[in-house]
Design an enzyme around this catalytic site. Structure first.
Site, PDB file in Angstrom:
ATOM      1  N   GLY A 111       0.788  -1.218   0.000  1.00 48.05           N
ATOM      2  CA  GLY A 111       0.000   0.000   0.000  1.00 48.05           C
ATOM      3  C   GLY A 111       0.823   1.272   0.000  1.00 48.05           C
ATOM      4  O   GLY A 111       0.302   2.337   0.307  1.00 48.05           O
ATOM      5  N   CYS A 112       2.107   1.182  -0.316  1.00 43.76           N
ATOM      6  CA  CYS A 112       2.951   2.372  -0.241  1.00 43.76           C
ATOM      7  C   CYS A 112       2.790   3.283  -1.445  1.00 43.76           C
ATOM      8  O   CYS A 112       3.250   4.410  -1.431  1.00 43.76           O
ATOM      9  CB  CYS A 112       4.414   1.972  -0.099  1.00 43.76           C
ATOM     10  N   GLY A 113       2.177   2.778  -2.517  1.00 46.45           N
ATOM     11  CA  GLY A 113       2.007   3.583  -3.710  1.00 46.45           C
ATOM     12  C   GLY A 113       3.163   3.479  -4.670  1.00 46.45           C
ATOM     13  O   GLY A 113       3.052   3.874  -5.826  1.00 46.45           O
ATOM     14  N   LEU A 114       4.310   2.972  -4.196  1.00 49.48           N
ATOM     15  CA  LEU A 114       5.483   2.832  -5.047  1.00 49.48           C
ATOM     16  C   LEU A 114       5.952   1.387  -5.139  1.00 49.48           C
ATOM     17  O   LEU A 114       7.046   1.131  -5.623  1.00 49.48           O
ATOM     18  CB  LEU A 114       6.638   3.699  -4.506  1.00 49.48           C
ATOM     19  N   CYS A 115       5.118   0.465  -4.674  1.00 45.22           N
ATOM     20  CA  CYS A 115       5.564  -0.927  -4.617  1.00 45.22           C
ATOM     21  C   CYS A 115       5.801  -1.523  -5.990  1.00 45.22           C
ATOM     22  O   CYS A 115       6.509  -2.509  -6.119  1.00 45.22           O
ATOM     23  CB  CYS A 115       4.545  -1.775  -3.854  1.00 45.22           C
TER      24      CYS A 115
END
Length: 275
Positions: free
Chosen positions: A110-114
């Site tokens: 859920g980090c947005g950059l995974c």
């Protein structure tokens, strides 16, 4: 060997020339083929269950898991009724490198950059093949595609699979692999070549599909400086081939074709004697 067969026969009802008849048709099989390294699953591809050891070696090469076939210690296919798990054992150095790579790819959910590792892999730099000393003629282009078509045994049966072949000028077509997936067919070809001791710079890769960027990446990793296809390239494939120093030839139809990048490798030559 595998108990799975590359084709099967199914019933059909066909309408031809205004007549309807019942009969059968040969169609390609498509099964899940998993690639596991050190007992851990890495990827699952849907593919044709033929030449699966070539597939395992070629996939390992084009995914950057190995750089040469000697880095694979063993390959064991494990089958059940659903598919095939290719258990691949790497030599120590390659196994260690893969473990490090997996740790770097792990990230918080859920980090947005995974997806950043996957994005970088998709648009990765490819090897520079601009220094490869290979020239081919117009006739070589036509001949490579014609020979590939003739050599596609599975496609002659099914009319439903892609082919990838390796053509060496003055020698002809030395290897062909087929699969329902165009990427799979090229991976199988890469595996077959490095297992037999051939090197990409020796010849030309010819494929029966369109040219996406992945096809350019795989051919460049193999070391081939010329990629030929019967269909069209994408814009990204053209840009990538240009940067890699690769000659891209597409839309080969009989004696006609279009050259998109690095035409200096192609010399005028007789087409009349190809047939």
């Amino acid at each position: 060997m595998t108990r799975f067969t590359p084709t099967t026969t199914v019933p059909e009802t066909a309408r031809r020339n205004g007549l309807v008849r019942s009969g059968t048709r040969t169609v390609p099989e498509e099964v899940p083929i998993a690639f596991s390294y050190g007992g851990t699953s890495h990827a699952v591809m849907m593919g044709t269950p033929a030449d699966i050891e070539d597939f395992a070696v070629g996939f390992s090469l084009t995914e950057g898991i190995i750089t040469n076939v000697d880095q694979i210690a063993a390959i064991e296919p494990i089958e059940d009724e659903r598919g095939i798990d290719m258990q691949i054992t790497l030599v120590d150095d390659a196994a260690d490198a893969l473990r490090v790579r997996r740790r770097h790819m792990a990230g918080p959910v859920g980090c947005g950059l995974c997806g950043i590792e996957s994005i970088e892999q998709a648009v990765r730099e490819v090897p520079d093949v601009s220094k490869v000393a290979l020239t081919i003629s117009y006739g070589d282009i036509v001949k490579a595609v014609a020979l590939l078509s003739d050599a596609q045994v599975l496609n002659h049966e099914t009319r439903a699979v892609h082919g990838a072949g390796f053509y060496i000028p003055a020698e002809g077509l030395i290897a062909v692999r087929e699969d329902v997936g165009r990427h799979n067919a090229l991976d199988k070809l890469c595996g077959a070549l490095i297992r037999s001791g051939h090197r990409g710079p020796e010849g030309v890769v010819a494929v029966t599909s369109r040219l996406s960027v992945e096809m350019v990446q795989k051919a460049a990793i193999l070391g081939s400086s010329v990629l030929i296809a019967i269909s069209a390239p994408t814009a990204l494939a053209i840009r990538t081939a240009e940067e890699a120093g690769m000659t891209l030839v597409a839309l080969v139809r009989g004696d006609d074709f279009e050259i998109f990048t690095h035409p200096q490798r192609i010399t005028p030559g007789s087409i009349a004697d190809v047939a």
